[in-house]
Design a protein around this motif. Structure first.
Motif, PDB file in Angstrom:
ATOM      1  N   ARG A  29      51.249 -90.994  36.184  1.00  0.00           N
ATOM      2  CA  ARG A  29      50.472 -92.245  36.158  1.00  0.00           C
ATOM      3  C   ARG A  29      50.998 -93.262  37.163  1.00  0.00           C
ATOM      4  O   ARG A  29      50.221 -93.993  37.776  1.00  0.00           O
ATOM      5  CB  ARG A  29      50.508 -92.830  34.742  1.00  0.00           C
ATOM      6  CG  ARG A  29      49.746 -91.981  33.720  1.00  0.00           C
ATOM      7  CD  ARG A  29      49.754 -92.635  32.343  1.00  0.00           C
ATOM      8  NE  ARG A  29      49.027 -91.842  31.378  1.00  0.00           N
ATOM      9  CZ  ARG A  29      49.594 -90.839  30.677  1.00  0.00           C
ATOM     10  NH1 ARG A  29      50.863 -90.545  30.859  1.00  0.00           N
ATOM     11  NH2 ARG A  29      48.874 -90.148  29.820  1.00  0.00           N
ATOM     12  N   GLU A  78      51.539 -76.188  27.544  1.00  0.00           N
ATOM     13  CA  GLU A  78      51.753 -76.831  26.258  1.00  0.00           C
ATOM     14  C   GLU A  78      50.417 -76.982  25.529  1.00  0.00           C
ATOM     15  O   GLU A  78      49.353 -76.936  26.136  1.00  0.00           O
ATOM     16  CB  GLU A  78      52.438 -78.192  26.436  1.00  0.00           C
ATOM     17  CG  GLU A  78      51.556 -79.274  27.042  1.00  0.00           C
ATOM     18  CD  GLU A  78      51.594 -79.282  28.552  1.00  0.00           C
ATOM     19  OE1 GLU A  78      51.396 -80.365  29.136  1.00  0.00           O
ATOM     20  OE2 GLU A  78      51.793 -78.216  29.163  1.00  0.00           O
ATOM     21  N   GLY A  83      50.332 -82.616  26.449  1.00  0.00           N
ATOM     22  CA  GLY A  83      50.895 -83.018  25.164  1.00  0.00           C
ATOM     23  C   GLY A  83      52.280 -83.608  25.228  1.00  0.00           C
ATOM     24  O   GLY A  83      52.846 -83.958  24.188  1.00  0.00           O
ATOM     25  N   GLY A  84      52.851 -83.734  26.413  1.00  0.00           N
ATOM     26  CA  GLY A  84      54.148 -84.391  26.530  1.00  0.00           C
ATOM     27  C   GLY A  84      55.295 -83.413  26.693  1.00  0.00           C
ATOM     28  O   GLY A  84      55.142 -82.200  26.548  1.00  0.00           O
ATOM     29  N   ALA A 190      52.900 -82.520  20.002  1.00  0.00           N
ATOM     30  CA  ALA A 190      52.241 -83.314  21.039  1.00  0.00           C
ATOM     31  C   ALA A 190      52.534 -84.802  20.853  1.00  0.00           C
ATOM     32  O   ALA A 190      52.445 -85.335  19.745  1.00  0.00           O
ATOM     33  CB  ALA A 190      50.739 -83.072  21.018  1.00  0.00           C
ATOM     34  N   GLY A 191      52.898 -85.444  21.956  1.00  0.00           N
ATOM     35  CA  GLY A 191      53.099 -86.887  21.941  1.00  0.00           C
ATOM     36  C   GLY A 191      54.456 -87.336  21.456  1.00  0.00           C
ATOM     37  O   GLY A 191      54.758 -88.535  21.516  1.00  0.00           O
ATOM     38  N   LEU A 192      55.316 -86.421  21.008  1.00  0.00           N
ATOM     39  CA  LEU A 192      56.635 -86.834  20.530  1.00  0.00           C
ATOM     40  C   LEU A 192      57.518 -87.215  21.705  1.00  0.00           C
ATOM     41  O   LEU A 192      57.542 -86.534  22.732  1.00  0.00           O
ATOM     42  CB  LEU A 192      57.293 -85.707  19.741  1.00  0.00           C
ATOM     43  CG  LEU A 192      56.680 -85.343  18.388  1.00  0.00           C
ATOM     44  CD1 LEU A 192      57.505 -84.245  17.722  1.00  0.00           C
ATOM     45  CD2 LEU A 192      56.606 -86.561  17.474  1.00  0.00           C
ATOM     46  N   PRO A 193      58.278 -88.306  21.593  1.00  0.00           N
ATOM     47  CA  PRO A 193      59.194 -88.683  22.676  1.00  0.00           C
ATOM     48  C   PRO A 193      60.373 -87.723  22.736  1.00  0.00           C
ATOM     49  O   PRO A 193      60.818 -87.195  21.708  1.00  0.00           O
ATOM     50  CB  PRO A 193      59.644 -90.095  22.284  1.00  0.00           C
ATOM     51  CG  PRO A 193      59.474 -90.144  20.806  1.00  0.00           C
ATOM     52  CD  PRO A 193      58.300 -89.274  20.475  1.00  0.00           C
TER      53      PRO A 193
END
Length: 331
Positions: A29, A78, A83-84, A190-193
């Motif tokens: 981004r 992923e 999904g991170g 997905a989305g977990l730091p």
């Protein structure tokens, strides 16, 4: 976390295999959505530069959509795509089998094989779960690290179970019926730091402000491109880029070749330098040899250049026993 300082010399007998997982599917981004792994620094894609640093991995898995690469890899994705990093790491790890796994992001322009070996040496020297780089400010870089695969699998499984339990409890399940969890393991991460994973691990810090430099912005890309053109780096970078471009995996003593080029240029003529080094490489290839063949061919060519220069230095001197040239056009 504990600290690790580079030892005097790596263990040359350490030949244990490792696998590598390279995460290359981020959204970039801060680069406006550009294809970051494909951006070129020093003429090579960032992804290819990272793959060169872990070229001796037994298996290399790149988590991203498939693309052409300078080295053969396995591909994984992923769930869901984008999904991170935790989900990506889980997808890549599923395709590995070694006890130790090196985890890398695809935007490390200054990563070198020696850095990977340092991480593995630090990991194997103790009983920690992993060894990771820290940058100039001391910040940890969990995507420039070596881990024990079983520790990663243990914590990824724990995170998956916790995510499923949290999702199940958030549903208003009718009384007397257990919350449904079937089929939801896929995508649970997905989305977990990433800190949710690394925070549960015992990790060793390995300081390296150069190799830990990553390219998140266009300014970072510009900085990397400028640095490799500095006097102390440009030749090594150029040789590495040429070898990747030509598909050559051969380590040679560039000092020997530079000395040969100098001798040919000074003792014969300037254009002799590139032509001679080309012929040395060609001779070594015909001999189907490695670095030793290059060194031997360079030695012979350098000796010839010196003999040529000695003759020129002698000028028009003629040895006493030389036979005079009595041809009509002699002179």
């Amino acid at each position: 976390m504990t600290s690790y300082e580079r030892p005097g010399a790596p263990d040359a007998d350490d030949s244990r295999a490792y696998d590598a997982v390279v995460l290359a599917g981020g959204a970039a981004r801060r680069l406006g959505g550009a294809d970051k792994p494909g951006l070129r620094v020093g003429g090579r894609a960032l992804l290819d530069r990272v793959l060169a640093a872990c070229a001796d991995a037994r298996t290399t898995v790149v988590v991203a959509g498939p693309r052409p690469t300078a080295r053969p890899v396995q591909w994984a994705r992923e769930e869901p795509p984008g999904g991170g990093p935790v989900a990506a790491l889980d997808a890549g790890l599923r395709r590995t089998t070694a006890e130790d796994v090196v985890v890398l992001s695809a935007d490390l322009p200054f990563l070198e094989p020696g850095t990977v070996r340092r991480l593995l040496d630090a990991l194997r020297a103790g009983r920690a779960d992993g060894a990771l780089l820290t940058d100039a400010e001391g910040r940890i870089q969990p995507l420039v690290a070596a881990y024990r695969a079983h520790a990663l699998r243990r914590e990824l499984a724990a995170l998956t179970e916790a995510a499923l339990t949290e999702a199940a409890l958030s549903e208003a399940a009718p009384a007397g019926r257990a919350p449904a969890t079937d089929g939801r393991a896929t995508g649970a991460l997905a989305g977990l730091p990433l800190r949710r994973l690394t925070g549960a691990l015992d990790l060793i810090r390995v300081p390296d402000h150069v190799a830990s430099f990553d390219c998140d912005t266009w300014d970072d890309i510009a900085t990397a491109r400028a640095r490799i053109r500095e006097h102390g780096h440009v030749l090594d970078e150029w040789i590495s880029a040429v070898k990747d471009e030509l598909g050559i995996d051969l380590d040679v003593d560039t000092g020997v070749l530079l000395d040969l080029a100098r001798d040919a240029a000074h003792g014969v003529a300037r254009p002799a330098a590139p032509l001679t080094t080309f012929l040395v490489g060609y001779a070594a290839a015909r001999a189907e040899g490695g670095p030793e063949a290059v060194a031997e061919a360079a030695r012979k060519a350098a000796a010839l250049a010196l003999r040529w220069a000695d003759e020129d230095a002698a000028g028009g001197d003629v040895a006493p026993d030389a036979t005079p040239d009595t041809r009509p056009d002699a002179g």
